[in-house]
Design a protein around this motif. Structure first.
Motif, PDB file in Angstrom:
ATOM      1  N   SER A 156      -2.355  -8.445 -10.732  1.00 14.46           N
ATOM      2  CA  SER A 156      -2.351  -7.041 -11.165  1.00 14.46           C
ATOM      3  C   SER A 156      -3.426  -6.852 -12.227  1.00 14.46           C
ATOM      4  CB  SER A 156      -0.989  -6.672 -11.746  1.00 14.46           C
ATOM      5  OG  SER A 156       0.021  -6.860 -10.779  1.00 14.46           O
ATOM      6  N   SER A 201       1.343   2.878  -6.354  1.00 17.28           N
ATOM      7  CA  SER A 201       0.457   4.031  -6.557  1.00 17.28           C
ATOM      8  C   SER A 201      -0.978   3.603  -6.867  1.00 17.28           C
ATOM      9  CB  SER A 201       0.996   4.908  -7.691  1.00 17.28           C
ATOM     10  OG  SER A 201       1.014   4.169  -8.894  1.00 17.28           O
ATOM     11  N   VAL A 202      -1.269   2.310  -6.746  1.00 15.44           N
ATOM     12  CA  VAL A 202      -2.620   1.783  -6.983  1.00 15.44           C
ATOM     13  C   VAL A 202      -3.109   1.121  -5.705  1.00 15.44           C
ATOM     14  CG1 VAL A 202      -2.188   1.424  -9.454  1.00 15.44           C
ATOM     15  CG2 VAL A 202      -1.809  -0.444  -7.840  1.00 15.44           C
ATOM     16  N   PRO A 203      -4.430   0.970  -5.549  1.00 16.15           N
ATOM     17  CA  PRO A 203      -4.951   0.295  -4.367  1.00 16.15           C
ATOM     18  C   PRO A 203      -4.558  -1.179  -4.336  1.00 16.15           C
ATOM     19  CG  PRO A 203      -6.725   1.375  -5.600  1.00 16.15           C
ATOM     20  CD  PRO A 203      -5.492   1.486  -6.419  1.00 16.15           C
ATOM     21  N   GLN A 209      -1.016  -2.587 -19.755  1.00 17.76           N
ATOM     22  CA  GLN A 209      -1.017  -1.930 -18.450  1.00 17.76           C
ATOM     23  C   GLN A 209      -0.966  -2.949 -17.310  1.00 17.76           C
ATOM     24  OE1 GLN A 209      -0.486   1.156 -17.781  1.00 17.76           O
ATOM     25  NE2 GLN A 209      -0.592   1.883 -19.879  1.00 17.76           N
ATOM     26  N   ALA A 215      -5.721  -4.298 -14.738  1.00 19.46           N
ATOM     27  CA  ALA A 215      -5.650  -3.010 -15.435  1.00 19.46           C
ATOM     28  C   ALA A 215      -6.574  -3.039 -16.647  1.00 19.46           C
ATOM     29  CB  ALA A 215      -4.220  -2.694 -15.857  1.00 19.46           C
ATOM     30  N   LEU A 255       1.981  -3.019 -14.596  1.00 22.24           N
ATOM     31  CA  LEU A 255       1.709  -3.024 -13.160  1.00 22.24           C
ATOM     32  C   LEU A 255       2.345  -4.244 -12.500  1.00 22.24           C
ATOM     33  CD1 LEU A 255       0.378  -1.860 -10.643  1.00 22.24           C
ATOM     34  CD2 LEU A 255      -1.784  -2.907 -11.392  1.00 22.24           C
ATOM     35  N   PRO A 292     -11.549  -0.321  -9.167  1.00 28.97           N
ATOM     36  CA  PRO A 292     -10.902   0.806  -9.829  1.00 28.97           C
ATOM     37  C   PRO A 292     -10.288   0.346 -11.158  1.00 28.97           C
ATOM     38  CG  PRO A 292      -9.629   0.097  -7.926  1.00 28.97           C
ATOM     39  CD  PRO A 292     -10.864  -0.743  -7.969  1.00 28.97           C
ATOM     40  N   GLN A 293      -9.801   1.288 -11.937  1.00 28.66           N
ATOM     41  CA  GLN A 293      -9.234   0.948 -13.249  1.00 28.66           C
ATOM     42  C   GLN A 293      -8.013   0.035 -13.100  1.00 28.66           C
ATOM     43  OE1 GLN A 293      -7.957   4.324 -15.596  1.00 28.66           O
ATOM     44  NE2 GLN A 293      -8.591   3.287 -17.453  1.00 28.66           N
ATOM     45  N   ARG A 294      -7.173   0.320 -12.105  1.00 24.43           N
ATOM     46  CA  ARG A 294      -5.976  -0.495 -11.854  1.00 24.43           C
ATOM     47  C   ARG A 294      -5.897  -0.789 -10.369  1.00 24.43           C
ATOM     48  NH1 ARG A 294      -1.852   3.291 -15.254  1.00 24.43           N
ATOM     49  NH2 ARG A 294      -2.943   3.056 -17.235  1.00 24.43           N
ATOM     50  N   PHE A 295      -5.557  -2.047 -10.047  1.00 22.43           N
ATOM     51  CA  PHE A 295      -5.413  -2.431  -8.647  1.00 22.43           C
ATOM     52  C   PHE A 295      -4.701  -3.769  -8.557  1.00 22.43           C
ATOM     53  CE2 PHE A 295      -9.410  -4.138 -10.127  1.00 22.43           C
ATOM     54  CZ  PHE A 295      -9.515  -5.383  -9.532  1.00 22.43           C
ATOM     55  N   ASN A 308       0.823  -1.211   0.000  1.00 28.72           N
ATOM     56  CA  ASN A 308       0.000   0.000   0.000  1.00 28.72           C
ATOM     57  C   ASN A 308       0.856   1.258   0.000  1.00 28.72           C
ATOM     58  OD1 ASN A 308      -2.821  -0.192  -0.264  1.00 28.72           O
ATOM     59  ND2 ASN A 308      -2.951  -1.205   1.716  1.00 28.72           N
TER      60      ASN A 308
END
Length: 111
Positions: free
Chosen positions: A53, A15-17, A60, A55, A64, A27-30, A11
């Motif tokens: 990961s 920079s993503v959840p 992407q 995305a 990630l 979300p878009q990326r996590f 975390n």
């Protein structure tokens, strides 16, 4: 619990959840982490953890995944972590839901 240590570390490092289960609102990326096994030898615990990961595109998701791998390999700075070893990483796109994801599986040695 190593899951809490890894979760808290990621975390702060990404920079993503980061989640421990698939969120209802995505979300878009996590990233989702899941402990899939463990063992102990010579008083040293070992946990196998899968990092997925997600995305909006395969590119992407792969990008990630590389960020996750870099973060996990840098986790060795934590006192609780004795070592990390990449088991494998691969495209893990869900063909049913058509969600792009990559998965990296690590062995994390910890106290």
């Amino acid at each position: 619990m190593i899951e809490v240590t890894v979760y808290n570390y990621l975390n702060n490092a990404l920079s993503v959840p980061v989640y421990t289960e698939l969120p209802k609102e995505k979300p878009q990326r996590f990233v989702v982490l899941d402990k899939i096994g463990s063992s102990k030898e010579n008083h040293l615990s070992s946990s196998t953890i899968a990092f997925q990961s997600y995305a909006e595109s395969k590119y992407q998701a792969a990008f990630l995944n590389e960020q996750v791998k870099e973060a996990i390999e840098n986790m060795i700075v934590l006192d609780e972590v004795a070592g990390v070893s990449l088991n494998s990483d691969y495209n893990f796109t869900d063909t049913t839901t058509k969600e792009y994801r990559y998965q990296a599986v690590y062995e994390i040695y910890h106290y």
